[in-house]
Motif scaffolding. Structure first.
Motif, PDB file in Angstrom:
ATOM      1  N   HIS A  72       0.857  -1.198   0.000  1.00 60.04           N
ATOM      2  CA  HIS A  72       0.000   0.000   0.000  1.00 60.04           C
ATOM      3  C   HIS A  72       0.884   1.235   0.000  1.00 60.04           C
ATOM      4  O   HIS A  72       2.103   1.132   0.044  1.00 60.04           O
ATOM      5  CB  HIS A  72      -0.945   0.006   1.200  1.00 60.04           C
ATOM      6  N   HIS A  74       2.371   3.731   2.016  1.00 61.39           N
ATOM      7  CA  HIS A  74       2.655   3.785   3.450  1.00 61.39           C
ATOM      8  C   HIS A  74       2.615   5.219   3.972  1.00 61.39           C
ATOM      9  O   HIS A  74       3.003   6.152   3.270  1.00 61.39           O
ATOM     10  CB  HIS A  74       4.041   3.187   3.721  1.00 61.39           C
ATOM     11  N   ASP A  76       4.056   5.806   7.068  1.00 60.44           N
ATOM     12  CA  ASP A  76       5.031   5.839   8.165  1.00 60.44           C
ATOM     13  C   ASP A  76       6.470   5.796   7.668  1.00 60.44           C
ATOM     14  O   ASP A  76       7.393   5.957   8.451  1.00 60.44           O
ATOM     15  CB  ASP A  76       4.795   4.645   9.084  1.00 60.44           C
ATOM     16  N   HIS A 146      -7.263  -0.843   6.105  1.00 56.58           N
ATOM     17  CA  HIS A 146      -6.241   0.091   6.609  1.00 56.58           C
ATOM     18  C   HIS A 146      -6.163   1.264   5.640  1.00 56.58           C
ATOM     19  O   HIS A 146      -6.177   2.425   6.045  1.00 56.58           O
ATOM     20  CB  HIS A 146      -4.920  -0.661   6.735  1.00 56.58           C
ATOM     21  N   ASP A 163      -0.063  -4.108   6.179  1.00 54.70           N
ATOM     22  CA  ASP A 163      -0.623  -3.678   7.468  1.00 54.70           C
ATOM     23  C   ASP A 163      -2.026  -4.240   7.691  1.00 54.70           C
ATOM     24  O   ASP A 163      -2.787  -3.718   8.504  1.00 54.70           O
ATOM     25  CB  ASP A 163      -0.662  -2.147   7.539  1.00 54.70           C
ATOM     26  N   HIS A 205       4.816  -4.744   9.738  1.00 58.63           N
ATOM     27  CA  HIS A 205       5.533  -4.033  10.809  1.00 58.63           C
ATOM     28  C   HIS A 205       5.580  -4.942  12.024  1.00 58.63           C
ATOM     29  O   HIS A 205       4.732  -5.823  12.180  1.00 58.63           O
ATOM     30  CB  HIS A 205       4.777  -2.768  11.243  1.00 58.63           C
TER      31      HIS A 205
HETATM   32 FE   LIG Z   1       0.485   1.375   6.575  1.00 55.62          FE
END
Ligand SMILES: [Fe+2]
Length: 288
Positions: A72, A74, A76, A146, A163, A205
């Protein structure tokens, strides 16, 4: 015969992200999933140190990089996908609904160069798409929730969830980003939990939960179905949604959300050069 890809995970302590090097033992063809571009927010300096550790391992094993896969866009970390594309020629793939994420975020950053048609990526995948990685088959499972564009990649006896699922003792990801939805995430997770029990699950993660000191990122479908603290043991959709939404309401924005998204909707290319020959990230004030 069930295919058994070789998988190595590279944990990035700065963002708690796991980058995966997945390869076909027969052909030596490899994919890198969710590569990280190092970024120091204080100095706005990028570095390729982390991804170079992955490419060094790839070369040391005699593998050829065939694909870069994103689960995806992200929020972060910055993706190193463009760096890999420019240095190796490998194409970059992502879920086709990235167009929705681009439409949401390109205006936020005044990113006039970003067309919201996904074409900055080489491959746009829809649910059920299949493609080859050497002699392996990669199956795309659209797992929104998410973000609307999240996909999981199933390769033989392994699935890379990004995620959509975290380790059983940590649970699941937040669903409060634009286009995110807890109910949708629950339904996506049910599709993953319906895979065969011994499917290896590689998560995107690992944040150390209380009581665990070592980073882990591999588990199985059976463990997730039985033990995941958010969805395991038959938690109902309504109970999950209530838990997830209550928890999301307490979370602050990820530290790198603004730098990350404006780079990641460009498939990892940095913003274009300005008249002074520099590139700038934009920080829209009071916008999120
Ligand atoms: Fe994410």
């Amino acid at each position: 015969m069930i295919q058994h890809p070789q998988v190595r995970g590279f944990f990035d302590p700065a963002t708690h992200t796991v980058t995966y090097l997945v390869s076909d033992p027969a052909s030596g063809r490899a994919a890198i999933i969710d590569p990280v571009l190092d970024y120091d927010a204080a100095s706005a300096r990028t570095s390729t140190r982390s991804i170079e550790a992955v490419t060094a391992a790839l070369k040391a094993s005699g593998l050829t990089l065939a694909l870069v896969l994103e689960t995806h866009a992200h929020a972060d970390h910055l993706t190193a996908a463009a760096h890999l594309r420019h240095t190796t020629g490998a194409g970059v793939g992502i879920g086709a609904r990235i167009t929705q994420v681009q439409s949401t975020f390109a205006p936020l950053f005044g990113a006039g160069d970003v067309r919201s048609d996904g074409r900055v990526f080489d491959h746009l995948y829809s649910d059920g798409d299949r493609f080859a990685l050497g002699e392996l088959t990669v199956e795309v499972i659209h797992t929104p929730g998410h973000t609307p564009a999240c996909v999981s990649y199933r390769i033989g006896d392994a699935v890379f969830t990004g995620d959509t699922l975290f380790m059983p003792d940590y649970g699941t990801a937040r669903t409060d980003f634009p286009g995110g939805d807890a109910r949708t995430l629950y339904r996506s997770i049910q599709r993953l939990l319906a895979l065969p029990d011994d499917t290896r699950v590689f998560v995107g993660h690992d944040y150390l939960p209380q009581g665990r000191a070592d980073h882990r990122f591999e588990t199985t479908v059976a463990q997730q179905r039985n033990e995941n603290i958010h969805v395991g043991g038959g938690v109902s959709e309504d109970d999950f949604v209530a838990m997830r939404e209550a928890r999301d309401a307490t979370l602050s924005a990820p530290q790198l959300i603004l730098p990350s998204l404006q780079v990641n909707i460009r498939a990892g290319d940095l913003p274009p050069l300005e008249n002074d020959g520099r590139r700038y990230l934009r920080l829209p004030l009071n916008a999120i």
